[in-house]
Design a protein around this motif. Structure first.
Motif, PDB file in Angstrom:
ATOM      1  N   VAL A 139      -0.109   6.457  -3.626  1.00  0.00           N
ATOM      2  CA  VAL A 139       0.290   5.980  -2.305  1.00  0.00           C
ATOM      3  C   VAL A 139      -0.885   6.125  -1.355  1.00  0.00           C
ATOM      4  O   VAL A 139      -1.487   7.210  -1.239  1.00  0.00           O
ATOM      5  CB  VAL A 139       1.507   6.768  -1.760  1.00  0.00           C
ATOM      6  CG1 VAL A 139       1.921   6.258  -0.395  1.00  0.00           C
ATOM      7  CG2 VAL A 139       2.688   6.668  -2.711  1.00  0.00           C
ATOM      8  N   HIS A 141      -1.938   5.848   2.549  1.00  0.00           N
ATOM      9  CA  HIS A 141      -1.360   5.839   3.893  1.00  0.00           C
ATOM     10  C   HIS A 141      -2.399   5.341   4.896  1.00  0.00           C
ATOM     11  O   HIS A 141      -3.555   5.807   4.900  1.00  0.00           O
ATOM     12  CB  HIS A 141      -0.895   7.242   4.294  1.00  0.00           C
ATOM     13  CG  HIS A 141       0.249   7.730   3.477  1.00  0.00           C
ATOM     14  ND1 HIS A 141       1.554   7.370   3.714  1.00  0.00           N
ATOM     15  CD2 HIS A 141       0.281   8.567   2.410  1.00  0.00           C
ATOM     16  CE1 HIS A 141       2.344   7.963   2.854  1.00  0.00           C
ATOM     17  NE2 HIS A 141       1.590   8.698   2.039  1.00  0.00           N
ATOM     18  N   ASP A 143      -2.711   4.405   9.177  1.00  0.00           N
ATOM     19  CA  ASP A 143      -2.137   4.383  10.520  1.00  0.00           C
ATOM     20  C   ASP A 143      -2.923   3.360  11.331  1.00  0.00           C
ATOM     21  O   ASP A 143      -4.145   3.513  11.557  1.00  0.00           O
ATOM     22  CB  ASP A 143      -2.226   5.765  11.186  1.00  0.00           C
ATOM     23  CG  ASP A 143      -1.312   6.768  10.518  1.00  0.00           C
ATOM     24  OD1 ASP A 143      -0.343   6.328   9.861  1.00  0.00           O
ATOM     25  OD2 ASP A 143      -1.564   7.983  10.633  1.00  0.00           O
ATOM     26  N   SER A 177       2.675 -10.677   2.474  1.00  0.00           N
ATOM     27  CA  SER A 177       2.874 -10.087   3.793  1.00  0.00           C
ATOM     28  C   SER A 177       2.465 -11.092   4.854  1.00  0.00           C
ATOM     29  O   SER A 177       1.501 -11.853   4.668  1.00  0.00           O
ATOM     30  CB  SER A 177       2.064  -8.794   3.932  1.00  0.00           C
ATOM     31  OG  SER A 177       2.136  -8.302   5.257  1.00  0.00           O
ATOM     32  N   VAL A 209       6.952   0.177  10.122  1.00  0.00           N
ATOM     33  CA  VAL A 209       6.310   0.537   8.851  1.00  0.00           C
ATOM     34  C   VAL A 209       6.234  -0.703   7.975  1.00  0.00           C
ATOM     35  O   VAL A 209       7.210  -1.467   7.880  1.00  0.00           O
ATOM     36  CB  VAL A 209       7.077   1.659   8.130  1.00  0.00           C
ATOM     37  CG1 VAL A 209       6.420   1.979   6.796  1.00  0.00           C
ATOM     38  CG2 VAL A 209       7.140   2.916   8.990  1.00  0.00           C
ATOM     39  N   HIS A 210       5.081  -0.886   7.320  1.00  0.00           N
ATOM     40  CA  HIS A 210       4.893  -1.976   6.361  1.00  0.00           C
ATOM     41  C   HIS A 210       4.548  -1.348   5.008  1.00  0.00           C
ATOM     42  O   HIS A 210       3.578  -0.576   4.911  1.00  0.00           O
ATOM     43  CB  HIS A 210       3.771  -2.913   6.807  1.00  0.00           C
ATOM     44  CG  HIS A 210       4.042  -3.612   8.112  1.00  0.00           C
ATOM     45  ND1 HIS A 210       4.561  -4.878   8.193  1.00  0.00           N
ATOM     46  CD2 HIS A 210       3.878  -3.187   9.401  1.00  0.00           C
ATOM     47  CE1 HIS A 210       4.682  -5.227   9.449  1.00  0.00           C
ATOM     48  NE2 HIS A 210       4.281  -4.218  10.223  1.00  0.00           N
ATOM     49  N   ASP A 211       5.309  -1.676   3.992  1.00  0.00           N
ATOM     50  CA  ASP A 211       5.063  -1.184   2.638  1.00  0.00           C
ATOM     51  C   ASP A 211       4.497  -2.328   1.798  1.00  0.00           C
ATOM     52  O   ASP A 211       5.156  -3.380   1.623  1.00  0.00           O
ATOM     53  CB  ASP A 211       6.351  -0.645   2.002  1.00  0.00           C
ATOM     54  CG  ASP A 211       6.799   0.648   2.652  1.00  0.00           C
ATOM     55  OD1 ASP A 211       5.935   1.472   2.963  1.00  0.00           O
ATOM     56  OD2 ASP A 211       8.029   0.819   2.842  1.00  0.00           O
ATOM     57  N   THR A 229       0.800   1.916  -3.878  1.00  0.00           N
ATOM     58  CA  THR A 229       1.579   1.531  -2.704  1.00  0.00           C
ATOM     59  C   THR A 229       0.762   1.814  -1.445  1.00  0.00           C
ATOM     60  O   THR A 229       0.225   2.922  -1.281  1.00  0.00           O
ATOM     61  CB  THR A 229       2.895   2.307  -2.641  1.00  0.00           C
ATOM     62  OG1 THR A 229       3.639   2.024  -3.822  1.00  0.00           O
ATOM     63  CG2 THR A 229       3.726   1.924  -1.439  1.00  0.00           C
ATOM     64  N   THR A 231       1.133   2.161   2.421  1.00  0.00           N
ATOM     65  CA  THR A 231       2.105   2.335   3.501  1.00  0.00           C
ATOM     66  C   THR A 231       1.363   2.309   4.827  1.00  0.00           C
ATOM     67  O   THR A 231       0.546   3.198   5.121  1.00  0.00           O
ATOM     68  CB  THR A 231       2.863   3.652   3.341  1.00  0.00           C
ATOM     69  OG1 THR A 231       3.540   3.639   2.079  1.00  0.00           O
ATOM     70  CG2 THR A 231       3.889   3.835   4.451  1.00  0.00           C
ATOM     71  N   ARG A 233       1.649   2.587   8.706  1.00  0.00           N
ATOM     72  CA  ARG A 233       2.484   3.031   9.830  1.00  0.00           C
ATOM     73  C   ARG A 233       1.867   2.503  11.115  1.00  0.00           C
ATOM     74  O   ARG A 233       0.708   2.788  11.425  1.00  0.00           O
ATOM     75  CB  ARG A 233       2.563   4.555   9.853  1.00  0.00           C
ATOM     76  CG  ARG A 233       3.503   5.092  10.905  1.00  0.00           C
ATOM     77  CD  ARG A 233       3.782   6.572  10.656  1.00  0.00           C
ATOM     78  NE  ARG A 233       2.578   7.382  10.794  1.00  0.00           N
ATOM     79  CZ  ARG A 233       2.227   8.006  11.926  1.00  0.00           C
ATOM     80  NH1 ARG A 233       2.985   7.907  12.996  1.00  0.00           N
ATOM     81  NH2 ARG A 233       1.126   8.732  11.965  1.00  0.00           N
TER      82      ARG A 233
END
Length: 812
Positions: A139, A141, A143, A177, A209-211, A229, A231, A233
């Motif tokens: 994952v 992440h 921001d 997306s 949030v976009h996954d 993945t 993620t 934010r």
């Protein structure tokens, strides 16, 4: 080989490239091979003897060997064929761990003696696509602020593939997306990286949030891939200004409102989050000082309250502008305008007066009945003097205006005391001032009970089991009804509805306590006489008029084992012993006697079994425990006693079991007797006039006639003798009995079936056995007419009979 440059092809078994280089005045050469990784053990790389120009036949003699510059021996030389073959699988990623090494080479030395020569060999291990691309983290992440401009790049962690060349990572894909895409970047070493590109502006308030799914694909055939993945934010940006529910408010406020009283609570919202959504309220520069002195504004919650006394004569209208500002770095604000209209004070409360009130009322009072009259008033003028009167909508009453300021309280629904025995009626009067003033008056109405509810039993049908032989006065059950009314309307009296049961009044059988409904038995019940009773019990209240209901009562008498079995065959006087004679020549299995007992109890308790209590010789007689037949189990012998004593017990199936006994004394004689079974097992049918029976009757008649002549001749001869003769011995064909009476034998099955009775009638010419059915339900009486005690005496009229009620069966 000195001074020569040698290049020899090495293409046997696998595609290899051989480069043989010879330098002048040296004895060494370099041979190069190329193979793919993960080749199976035993696979041939090349024929080294051929490629090096060596004689295969001399390899073993010249001690050819292979020296590998590695920890493991991956290759070896076949000394018979000269082939270089694989000993153990080779993993390129294990041998060459550095990604900087593009060519993975394993160096070998082939040594041969006589003369000594050393050949340098390089084995290139080429890559195959045997590894899947993978990300260091599953994952990722990110921001990203919602204020980030379109086109901004964000570096993503690259995928790792242990393979090299075309088998390494070649491209990346991102899941579909609307806001993001990826671009592939190539590093100096040829590695591939992915940048996440923002292609559409973000809005945290729309989606926080976009996954995304990032896929790395290598260049192998077939291609392999790995996923991670992503993620995203979305970080908030202060892009939303606070907004009020309404842009303007107009508020009416009464003069002399209390200090600290709430005028209005302004509500503003900000769609942002964190400090960007925290709001402070303040007056704008357009708000006068007088207004700010009269009303206070809470900067945290937007409440406007009265700060000082408001005088209608000083100011009638207050205008103010309130600003809501967030606490973001670049703060945004919204505005709201308020107009406060001061109205004259409504300082007089309305008054209410009860003029008449009818209390209490019966629950059956008619609808639209007036139960109260009230008047209202208010000393104020204008709208402040206009009043409205109302009561709760949940009550069964309404208020109707009868004249100016007079109202009647009327019953609008049927009253039910069982639901509500009284009502608290609050009459509220409210003026139309602003704010309105009100007053209220509560009156309590009591509802009187009327006898409108029928007594109710919990059940409509009661089944009560009662064991027979109960004690008179025994409590059977309690039949209790319920009446929701009050006082005398709920006082219940219980009684049994009169009827006749078996020609007897039900009040002679049962009684009920009129106060509590306890049901008692007045007599002892006998299951054999009465098995059930059905009657009705009525519960009646004491109202006027009285109401009642009844319930059906079904009394079931339960059987007890209270009847001792009665032995009806063989019949004997009370306490006497049955004495019988039997021929010693009787065959095995001959029916000697049959014990029959009856029991008046129910089917379960009346099931009878038979057993020997005493048996002189247990090997001589057997007893069937179900039908009571006593038979010989063998023939008599000279050792057997002349007198046999049999005591038979007949026992029922009750708990505890009851029983009766009969004693049979058997005396054996040398005379051949007609067996007991011959008397009862071959009954004469009713149709005695059939052809066969007709012939038998004619034959018997002829024999009887001859026998009669013989007897008359014998009597005449005996009469002519000078001295009386001794008693003649008994005839071998006659049945001998101490009582010398006719055997009365009955096979009694049950009261619900036909009873078959066997009647044995004795005549001078012989005996006749008749099987005759007795009608269902007939009562029976067993009687016997004793005969003379002489062994050879006979009587035409003496016989044992089974008399049936109403002389249904008679036999001479």
């Amino acid at each position: 080989m000195a001074g020569r440059f040698i290049v020899q092809p090495c293409t046997r078994y696998v595609s290899v490239l051989l480069l043989c280089v010879s330098f002048m005045e040296t004895v060494s050469a370099v041979t190069h091979y190329s193979i793919p990784e993960e080749m199976e053990a035993g696979s041939v790389v090349a024929n080294l003897a051929t490629d090096l120009g060596l004689d295969v036949n001399t390899l073993r003699q010249r001690k050819v060997r292979l020296d590998i510059l590695a920890n493991k021996k991956y290759l070896d030389i076949n000394k018979d064929t000269g082939e270089l073959y694989i000993v153990e699988k080779m993993d390129r990623e294990y041998l060459c761990t550095s990604k900087a090494v593009t060519i993975c080479v394993l160096k070998l030395d082939a040594i041969i003696e006589s003369p000594l020569r050393i050949f340098n060999i390089e084995l290139e291990i080429t890559d195959i696509n045997d590894n899947v691309p993978h990300f260091r983290r599953d994952v990722i992440h990110l921001d990203i602020s919602e204020s980030t401009p379109v086109g901004e790049r964000f570096s993503l962690n690259n995928a790792v593939d242990l393979d090299v060349g075309v088998n390494s990572v070649k491209t990346y894909h991102i899941s579909e997306s609307d806001h993001f895409t990826v671009e592939i970047q190539t590093g100096r070493d040829g590695s591939k990286f992915a940048d996440l590109i923002l292609k559409r502006a973000l809005d945290r308030e729309e989606q926080a949030v976009h996954d995304l799914i990032l896929t790395a694909v290598d260049g192998g055939v077939p291609a392999r891939s790995g996923t991670a993945t992503v993620t995203v934010r979305v970080l908030d940006a202060n892009d939303n200004a606070p907004a009020f529910d309404r842009e303007s408010f107009t508020i009416n406020l009464m003069e002399n409102s209390p200090i600290g009283g709430l005028v209005v609570k302004l509500n503003a919202t900000d769609l942002d989050e964190g400090s960007n959504s925290e709001i402070e309220f303040s007056y704008s520069l357009y708000t006068s000082e007088k207004t700010q002195e009269t009303f206070s504004l809470n900067q945290n919650n937007g409440e406007i309250r009265v700060k000082e006394i408001i005088n209608y004569e000083d100011f009638k209208i207050y205008d103010m502008e309130v600003i809501a500002k967030d606490k973001g770095s670049n703060s945004l604000s919204g505005k709201c305008k308020l107009t406060i209209l001061i109205t004259d004070m409504n300082d007089n409360h309305p008054e209410i007066s009860i003029k008449s009130f009818q209390n209490p009322v019966k629950e059956d009072v008619a609808m639209d009945t007036v139960i109260a009259v009230v008047s209202v008033s208010d000393k104020d003028s204008g709208e402040n003097g206009v009043v409205d009167v109302h009561i709760s909508d949940k009550l069964p009453f309404v208020l109707k205006s009868s004249s100016d300021n007079y109202y009647e309280l009327i019953i609008s629904e049927t009253l039910d005391r069982e639901k509500a025995s009284e009502y608290d009626i609050m009459i509220t009067v409210t003026d139309r001032g602003s704010p309105p003033l009100s007053d209220n008056e509560t009156i309590t109405l009591e509802v009187l009970d009327v006898n409108d509810n029928v007594p109710q039993f919990p059940k409509s049908f009661y089944t009560i089991p009662v064991m027979e032989n109960n004690a008179p006065g025994a409590l059977l059950s309690s039949l209790t009804a319920f009446d929701p009314d009050l006082r005398e309307n709920q006082f219940l009296v219980y009684f049994i509805i009169e009827k006749e049961i078996l020609n007897t009044s039900v009040s002679m059988l049962f009684s009920i306590n009129p106060e509590n409904g306890n049901l008692y038995a007045l007599k002892t019940f006998d299951f054999e006489i009465e098995k059930e009773f059905t009657f009705h019990v009525e519960a009646r209240d004491s109202g006027v008029p009285a109401l009642s209901s009844n319930v059906t009562v079904h009394i079931i008498v339960m059987d007890q084992n209270d009847n001792t079995p009665v032995i009806v065959s063989p019949w004997r006087a009370h306490g006497s012993v049955v004495e019988e004679k039997i021929a010693r020549s009787t065959d095995k299995g001959t029916l000697v006697a049959k014990v029959i007992a009856i029991d008046k109890d129910s089917v379960h308790n009346s099931r009878i079994t038979y057993q020997f209590l005493q048996n002189t010789d247990a090997t001589l007689f057997s007893l069937d425990q179900y039908n009571g037949e006593i038979r010989t189990t063998r023939m008599f012998s000279y050792r057997d006693a002349r007198h046999q004593r049999l005591v038979v017990i007949a026992k029922d199936n009750g708990d505890p079991a009851l029983s009766a006994t009969v004693t049979i004394k058997l005396s054996t004689v040398e005379t051949a007797l007609k067996s007991y079974s011959d008397l009862i097992e071959e009954p004469l049918e009713y149709d005695i006039f059939s052809d066969l029976n007709l012939y038998l009757v004619i034959g018997l008649g002829s024999v009887s006639f001859l026998l009669l002549i013989t007897i008359l001749v014998t009597i005449v001869l005996k009469c002519q003798k000078p001295k009386p003769s001794k008693g003649a011995p008994p005839c071998r064909n006659s049945v001998i009995s101490e009582r010398n009476s006719t055997i009365a034998d009955s096979t009694l099955v049950s009261n619900d079936a036909y009873w078959y009775s066997l009647f044995l009638a004795e005549t001078r010419k012989g005996k006749l056995v008749v099987r005759q059915p007795v009608p269902k339900g007939a009562r029976y009486v067993v009687s016997s007419i004793p005969r003379s005690t002489g062994v050879t005496d006979t009587s035409d009229s003496a016989a044992s009979t089974l008399q049936v009620k109403d002389n249904l069966l008679q036999h001479k």
